[in-house]
Scaffold this motif. Sequence first.
Motif, PDB file in Angstrom:
ATOM      1  N   UNK A   1       0.772  -1.247   0.054  1.00  0.00           N
ATOM      2  CA  UNK A   1       0.076  -0.145  -0.082  1.00  0.00           C
ATOM      3  C   UNK A   1       1.029   1.299  -0.062  1.00  0.00           C
ATOM      4  N   UNK A   2       2.107   1.122   0.616  1.00  0.00           N
ATOM      5  CA  UNK A   2       3.037   2.500   0.445  1.00  0.00           C
ATOM      6  C   UNK A   2       3.641   2.590  -0.613  1.00  0.00           C
ATOM      7  N   UNK A   3       3.831   1.352  -1.542  1.00  0.00           N
ATOM      8  CA  UNK A   3       4.198   1.783  -2.986  1.00  0.00           C
ATOM      9  C   UNK A   3       3.311   2.110  -3.787  1.00  0.00           C
ATOM     10  N   UNK A   4       1.965   1.817  -3.504  1.00  0.00           N
ATOM     11  CA  UNK A   4       0.999   2.246  -4.588  1.00  0.00           C
ATOM     12  C   UNK A   4       0.627   3.638  -4.384  1.00  0.00           C
ATOM     13  N   UNK A   5       1.297   4.456  -3.357  1.00  0.00           N
ATOM     14  CA  UNK A   5       1.322   5.693  -3.305  1.00  0.00           C
ATOM     15  C   UNK A   5       2.186   6.539  -4.204  1.00  0.00           C
ATOM     16  N   UNK A   6       3.321   5.830  -4.584  1.00  0.00           N
ATOM     17  CA  UNK A   6       4.142   6.425  -5.750  1.00  0.00           C
ATOM     18  C   UNK A   6       4.147   5.479  -7.069  1.00  0.00           C
ATOM     19  N   UNK A   7       3.386   4.528  -6.950  1.00  0.00           N
ATOM     20  CA  UNK A   7       3.344   3.581  -8.155  1.00  0.00           C
ATOM     21  C   UNK A   7       1.846   3.189  -8.182  1.00  0.00           C
ATOM     22  N   UNK A   8       0.793   4.076  -8.310  1.00  0.00           N
ATOM     23  CA  UNK A   8      -0.548   3.684  -8.203  1.00  0.00           C
ATOM     24  C   UNK A   8      -0.734   2.412  -9.241  1.00  0.00           C
ATOM     25  N   UNK A   9      -1.553   1.341  -8.662  1.00  0.00           N
ATOM     26  CA  UNK A   9      -1.741   0.234  -9.295  1.00  0.00           C
ATOM     27  C   UNK A   9      -0.878  -1.283  -8.799  1.00  0.00           C
ATOM     28  N   UNK A  10       0.011  -0.782  -7.643  1.00  0.00           N
ATOM     29  CA  UNK A  10       0.717  -1.981  -7.378  1.00  0.00           C
ATOM     30  C   UNK A  10      -0.229  -2.606  -6.348  1.00  0.00           C
ATOM     31  N   UNK A  11      -1.172  -2.082  -5.745  1.00  0.00           N
ATOM     32  CA  UNK A  11      -2.249  -2.373  -4.935  1.00  0.00           C
ATOM     33  C   UNK A  11      -3.347  -3.231  -5.553  1.00  0.00           C
ATOM     34  N   UNK A  12      -3.144  -3.281  -6.767  1.00  0.00           N
ATOM     35  CA  UNK A  12      -4.435  -3.740  -7.427  1.00  0.00           C
ATOM     36  C   UNK A  12      -4.790  -5.495  -7.039  1.00  0.00           C
ATOM     37  N   UNK A  13      -6.005  -5.756  -7.086  1.00  0.00           N
ATOM     38  CA  UNK A  13      -6.376  -7.040  -6.881  1.00  0.00           C
ATOM     39  C   UNK A  13      -5.373  -8.179  -7.896  1.00  0.00           C
ATOM     40  N   UNK A  14      -5.273  -7.884  -8.941  1.00  0.00           N
ATOM     41  CA  UNK A  14      -4.592  -9.001  -9.939  1.00  0.00           C
ATOM     42  C   UNK A  14      -2.958  -8.814  -9.819  1.00  0.00           C
ATOM     43  N   UNK A  15      -2.323  -8.007  -8.935  1.00  0.00           N
ATOM     44  CA  UNK A  15      -0.919  -8.172  -8.568  1.00  0.00           C
ATOM     45  C   UNK A  15      -0.740  -9.423  -8.180  1.00  0.00           C
ATOM     46  N   UNK A  16       0.374  -9.999  -8.619  1.00  0.00           N
ATOM     47  CA  UNK A  16       0.784 -11.462  -8.216  1.00  0.00           C
ATOM     48  C   UNK A  16       1.842 -11.346  -7.154  1.00  0.00           C
ATOM     49  N   UNK A  17       1.559 -12.454  -6.187  1.00  0.00           N
ATOM     50  CA  UNK A  17       2.802 -12.523  -5.150  1.00  0.00           C
ATOM     51  C   UNK A  17       3.031 -13.890  -5.199  1.00  0.00           C
ATOM     52  N   UNK A  18       4.385 -14.266  -5.437  1.00  0.00           N
ATOM     53  CA  UNK A  18       4.958 -15.607  -5.539  1.00  0.00           C
ATOM     54  C   UNK A  18       5.726 -15.829  -4.077  1.00  0.00           C
ATOM     55  N   UNK A  19       5.741 -16.890  -3.286  1.00  0.00           N
ATOM     56  CA  UNK A  19       6.283 -17.330  -2.371  1.00  0.00           C
ATOM     57  C   UNK A  19       6.580 -18.599  -2.153  1.00  0.00           C
ATOM     58  N   UNK A  20       7.616 -18.720  -1.373  1.00  0.00           N
ATOM     59  CA  UNK A  20       8.311 -17.758  -0.714  1.00  0.00           C
ATOM     60  C   UNK A  20       9.752 -17.388  -1.403  1.00  0.00           C
TER      61      UNK A  20
END
Length: 455
Positions: free
Chosen positions: A384-403
């Motif tokens: 959410x912090x990155x979304x402020x400087x790059x709007x769209x980071x916190x979009x639903x479809x952003x993928x997270x791979x772990x770990x």
Amino acid sequence: MKYDVVIIGAGPGGIFSAYEFALKRPDLKVAVFESGNTLEKRHCPIDGKKVKSCINCATCAIMNGFGGAGAFSDGKYNITNDFGGTLYEYIGREKAIELMHYVDEINVKYGGKGTKMYSTAGSEFKKICMQNKLTLLEASVRHLGTDINYIVLENLYALLKDKIDFFFRTPVKKIEKAGEAYRIITDEKEVMCDKCIISVGRSGSKWMESVCHDLEIPTKSNRVDIGVRVELPAVIFSHITDELYEGKIVYRTKKFEDNVRTFCMNPQGIVVNENTNGIITVNGHSFEDPERKTENTNFALLVSKHFSEPFKDSNGYAESIAKLSNMLGGGVIVQRFGDLERGRRSNARRIEESTVRPTLAATPGDLSLVLPKRILDGIIEMIYALDKIAPGVANDDTLLYGVEVKFYNMEVELDQNLETRHKGLYVIGDGSGVTHSLSHASASGVYVANQIMDE
């Protein structure tokens, strides 16, 4: 067989030590022992079609072999003392930067000419980060790309192979002191040497522990970084990557005051598997060749954990988390950010319908069942912090791979020459716990080789 110098490990530290000896002291008899293959024989069988996940090869082509774990990285050489290790604490800030520039000159000379050097100096983006409670770290970075990085390594090996004795697929089992010399023991042979340089990288962490135990070399526990790899449309981060290529951004969480940082940014790159001591984790690559670029950018979000007494096994802690991911997903797990926020696992249908097409075939799942709450909370805050400087980071479809895990070797007790308490035995690169990057590891190799030649 007797050598003046034996180098254990053909990663960046070992390569640049060998380079210095070959060019400046060709009279010295030098050998390099490497557990992996030559560069041309390093091929990971995972193709995303017939072979979709790790099959635990006898030696991991991604992690071991000439070029080390950095051979198939995206070839980012960061010239800075702000991150990448603490080499400057041993040799001084000016010397560390000087050697990193020297390494850069060699990389350019042997195939990197025409690649771009990026810099955060004077960037307006630094102010934007500060206004949003983020910190942009200072650095200059040479981006070779995975393809050009490979060419540089090919050219360096062509130079070295007739001047240095290389022993591939020959892991060293043990190092023994023999008076003022050292005995290097493998399954097939024993050799003696006056000086020994250990450069085994992160994948050699367990072996390094055994060497320190046998030779009674003091060590102390290091940190471990645990997190996820984020994949999103390249256009969301293009205003950052076009100017800086890789922005090293740090955020201090409100809830726990932990540091979360971006790491290994790969504009228009791919997400890949990585095998460390049999544990499957995730990483990222990118290329200079326009035809190999993708529509996505990926980067890691990592939370650093430092452990105090009585706990000392930071790598063991991270391994247990990675093993849990492997247990649940058979390897790497992928989850949409929207699913994570809604408290539900991702499934194949939701991934298929996502606007972000994954570049790695991973198992849809639920990262909240794998990552500790404190770490996961920090990652969500950072998104959410990155979304402020790059709007769209916190979009639903952003993928997270772990770990994603960065294992750091325990820090070996070394003097200002990177020499252990045993004269003539040096430890360099990421295996020392002192360096955590290509540039720092390479610089440490140059430094120790010159220390030996100056004696």
